[in-house]
Enzyme design. Sequence first.
Site, PDB file in Angstrom:
ATOM      1  N   ARG A  64      44.543  32.176  -4.674  1.00 54.50           N
ATOM      2  CA  ARG A  64      43.463  31.200  -4.498  1.00 54.50           C
ATOM      3  C   ARG A  64      42.201  31.974  -4.164  1.00 54.50           C
ATOM      4  O   ARG A  64      42.196  32.799  -3.238  1.00 54.50           O
ATOM      5  CB  ARG A  64      43.746  30.227  -3.362  1.00 54.50           C
TER       6      ARG A  64
ATOM      7  N   ASP B 154      36.662  13.662  -5.279  1.00 58.81           N
ATOM      8  CA  ASP B 154      36.825  14.965  -4.609  1.00 58.81           C
ATOM      9  C   ASP B 154      35.539  15.221  -3.827  1.00 58.81           C
ATOM     10  O   ASP B 154      34.524  14.536  -4.044  1.00 58.81           O
ATOM     11  CB  ASP B 154      37.060  16.047  -5.691  1.00 58.81           C
TER      12      ASP B 154
ATOM     13  N   GLN C 178      47.224  21.299  -8.674  1.00 59.46           N
ATOM     14  CA  GLN C 178      46.857  19.975  -8.150  1.00 59.46           C
ATOM     15  C   GLN C 178      47.098  18.897  -9.215  1.00 59.46           C
ATOM     16  O   GLN C 178      47.525  17.780  -8.910  1.00 59.46           O
ATOM     17  CB  GLN C 178      45.385  19.975  -7.712  1.00 59.46           C
TER      18      GLN C 178
ATOM     19  N   CYS D 174      42.267  14.559  -4.000  1.00 61.23           N
ATOM     20  CA  CYS D 174      43.078  15.773  -3.865  1.00 61.23           C
ATOM     21  C   CYS D 174      43.127  16.272  -2.427  1.00 61.23           C
ATOM     22  O   CYS D 174      44.023  17.041  -2.080  1.00 61.23           O
ATOM     23  CB  CYS D 174      42.555  16.860  -4.789  1.00 61.23           C
TER      24      CYS D 174
ATOM     25  N   HIS E 269      41.955  24.118 -10.969  1.00 61.64           N
ATOM     26  CA  HIS E 269      42.962  23.904  -9.908  1.00 61.64           C
ATOM     27  C   HIS E 269      44.203  23.254 -10.538  1.00 61.64           C
ATOM     28  O   HIS E 269      44.514  22.087 -10.282  1.00 61.64           O
ATOM     29  CB  HIS E 269      42.357  22.997  -8.819  1.00 61.64           C
TER      30      HIS E 269
ATOM     31  N   ARG F  20      52.279  17.905  -3.983  1.00 64.57           N
ATOM     32  CA  ARG F  20      51.874  19.301  -4.192  1.00 64.57           C
ATOM     33  C   ARG F  20      53.087  20.214  -4.014  1.00 64.57           C
ATOM     34  O   ARG F  20      53.270  21.168  -4.747  1.00 64.57           O
ATOM     35  CB  ARG F  20      50.794  19.723  -3.173  1.00 64.57           C
TER      36      ARG F  20
HETATM   37  N1   CP Z   1      44.210  19.890  -2.454  1.00 62.99           N
HETATM   38  C1   CP Z   1      44.261  21.144  -2.028  1.00 62.99           C
HETATM   39  O1   CP Z   1      44.314  22.104  -2.801  1.00 62.99           O
HETATM   40  O2   CP Z   1      44.265  21.282  -0.680  1.00 62.99           O
HETATM   41  P1   CP Z   1      44.127  22.643   0.127  1.00 62.99           P
HETATM   42  O3   CP Z   1      42.738  23.159  -0.109  1.00 62.99           O
HETATM   43  O4   CP Z   1      44.380  22.273   1.553  1.00 62.99           O
HETATM   44  O5   CP Z   1      45.154  23.613  -0.392  1.00 62.99           O
HETATM   45  N1  NVA Z   2      36.740  21.011  -5.328  1.00 67.60           N
HETATM   46  C1  NVA Z   2      37.429  21.314  -4.086  1.00 67.60           C
HETATM   47  C2  NVA Z   2      38.895  21.143  -4.249  1.00 67.60           C
HETATM   48  C3  NVA Z   2      39.691  21.346  -2.996  1.00 67.60           C
HETATM   49  C4  NVA Z   2      41.159  21.170  -3.215  1.00 67.60           C
HETATM   50  C5  NVA Z   2      37.082  22.731  -3.664  1.00 67.60           C
HETATM   51  O1  NVA Z   2      37.113  23.630  -4.500  1.00 67.60           O
HETATM   52  O2  NVA Z   2      36.779  22.938  -2.487  1.00 67.60           O
END
Ligand code: CP
Ligand code: NVA
Length: 314
Positions: free
Chosen positions: A108, A230, A138, A271, A135, A299
């Site tokens: 990540r 989101d 998700q 999400c 992502h 998830r």
């Molecule tokens: N939705 C999601 O990816 O959550 P986190 O950022 O907590 O992993």
């Molecule tokens: N768009 C958000 C998604 C978090 C799961 C981010 O990148 O912070």
Amino acid sequence: MAANLKGRNFITLKDFTPEEIGYLLDLAAELKAKKKQGITGNSLKGKNIALIFEKPSTRTRCAFTVGCVDEGGHPEYLGEHDIQLGHKESVKDTARVLGRMFDGIEFRGFKHATVEELAEYAGVPVWNGLTDDYHPTQILADLLTMREHLGELKGLNFVFVGDGRNNMANSLMIGMSKMGVNCVILAPKALWPKEELVALCRSYAQESGAVLNVTDQISDVKDMDVVYTDVWCSMGEEDKAAERLALLKDYQVNDGLLKKVGSSRGIVMHCLPAVKGNEITEEVFERYADVIFDEAENRMHTIKAVMVATLGNQ
Ligand code: CP
Ligand code: NVA
């Protein structure tokens, strides 16, 4: 449906056919049902997986950790300050080192090119746990949740409301178009997705029999089965808060918007994490909390399915 995904990376859903995505959803549903009966597996026994996090995470980190341990594997968390990735050591070298010690790598972080470079040099499956652009894990959880709450995916009407150029909008467009879900991106013009990605997703939609639209007009959107939102500022964009608030204040998911775009059986998804009062009201969030927290739980089942399918012994 059987699909052999052994040894595959999981970088974006562009790389997967609708049948392969369906297979991952079926596998996740099966693993979820077993876990509810107290049955876990040994598919990852003897496997070590590296979890690289340049950005923070609750759901993704916990899903990889619990999913891996449930299947008998060992997860190792490598946070922002734990390794030299991209600072003192090149991504290419880190990939080759981790690939000698680990059987799978989750990443990540910021640049999408980093996860692609890890995948190119690690020699073991690499899974994208979120980048600035995509992502994909998700989306599997979202599709599974939609299936659970609404049944057959094909023909559903889905709208993403908010920052239409962020990682979630990009990945949702890909996933929905591939799976035959009619998809709308509802966002101000300044936050529309890249034309090139829209064109690619339109080609997926044509194959699956779905329609993909991008609009800034709430009045263009009707009879939605799923209203999805989101955060307005993704991780790393915190300095854009005032600008985004100005652009997106009319696109909040609230009762007024739901009345205009929702259907009688419609659900609201997020999400998470959510900034209540910005992209969604507390009231709407709480009304759909069961769906939203099913989505969060999913998830884990879907990420477990990705690890089992690409790396597992069975
Ligand atoms: N939705 C999601 O990816 O959550 P986190 O950022 O907590 O992993
Ligand atoms: N768009 C958000 C998604 C978090 C799961 C981010 O990148 O912070």
